[in-house]
Design a protein around this motif. Structure first.
Motif, short mmCIF file in Angstrom:
data_model
loop_
_atom_site.label_atom_id
_atom_site.label_comp_id
_atom_site.label_asym_id
_atom_site.label_seq_id
_atom_site.Cartn_x
_atom_site.Cartn_y
_atom_site.Cartn_z
N ALA A 226 11.22 -98.11 89.46
CA ALA A 226 12.00 -96.94 89.04
C ALA A 226 12.10 -96.89 87.52
CB ALA A 226 13.39 -96.99 89.67
N ALA B 155 19.65 -106.76 89.87
CA ALA B 155 18.76 -106.55 91.02
C ALA B 155 18.12 -107.87 91.45
CB ALA B 155 17.69 -105.52 90.68
N SER C 154 21.37 -98.65 92.13
CA SER C 154 20.41 -97.54 91.95
C SER C 154 20.96 -96.48 91.02
CB SER C 154 20.08 -96.92 93.31
OG SER C 154 19.46 -97.86 94.14
N ALA D 155 19.41 -95.71 87.34
CA ALA D 155 18.88 -94.37 87.04
C ALA D 155 19.55 -93.77 85.81
CB ALA D 155 19.06 -93.45 88.25
N GLY E 276 23.71 -101.76 96.63
CA GLY E 276 22.41 -101.22 96.38
C GLY E 276 22.50 -99.79 95.82
N ALA F 272 13.55 -101.80 91.49
CA ALA F 272 14.23 -101.43 90.25
C ALA F 272 13.22 -101.34 89.09
CB ALA F 272 15.32 -102.45 89.93
#
Length: 170
Positions: free
Chosen positions: A48, A33, A5, A9, A1, A45
């Motif tokens: 984001a 994801a 992430s 990003a 995870g 996800a």
């Protein structure tokens, strides 16, 4: 995870703030994801991705903020919709497959349990039948009484061992 992430990003930031962006480079991470974390991971996800893409577009950066389009947010909305729906459909399919696999596993375990129970029951029945047959043969031998069975449908007659001895046959 954590790895997802961080990769998401970095990729989204690079895509939406870079000079030569490839906006669909984010899709493999959303697929990851979906496959690994299901609906919740996909939603997080996608959120984001949407947040970073919206911020960059509002700043005039990325594929939707730099171009000659009159309404970059409309194109951003279409982009976010496509990648989010794609990854959510994949997540739903993955979860459905997992549910079917779990049900199949439970059914298999139940069937294995039934087979073990039935096998034990049949073994007990065979053991009891052999014991009864042994007792019957011993009783016939002691009493010098034989027995026979006639299968009418098969037209087959079966004699006990004692009946063969009484008549002097092999």
């Amino acid at each position: 995870g954590v790895l997802l992430s961080a990769a998401l990003a970095i990729t989204v930031w690079t895509v939406f703030t870079g000079i030569d962006p490839a906006s669909f480079a984010v899709l493999p991470l959303l697929v990851w994801a979906a496959l690994r974390f299901g609906r919740r991971g996909t939603i997080m996800a996608s959120m984001a991705t949407s947040a970073i893409a919206l911020w960059a577009t509002m700043q005039g950066q990325g594929p939707f903020g730099v171009g000659a389009t009159e309404n970059p947010l409309l194109f951003l909305e279409a982009y976010v919709g496509v990648v989010t729906v794609t990854s959510l459909v994949l997540a739903a399919g993955t979860m459905e497959r997992q549910a079917v696999e779990d049900e199949l596993r439970r059914s298999h375990e139940e069937l294995e349990k039934r087979v073990r129970e039935r096998t034990a029951s049949l073994a007990t029945a065979v053991r009891d039948l052999r014991r009864s047959r042994s007792v019957l043969n011993e009783a016939q031998r002691v009493a010098h009484i034989g027995s026979w069975e006639w299968d009418v449908l098969g037209n087959e007659v079966k004699w006990s061992d004692e009946l063969y001895r009484i008549y002097g046959l092999e």
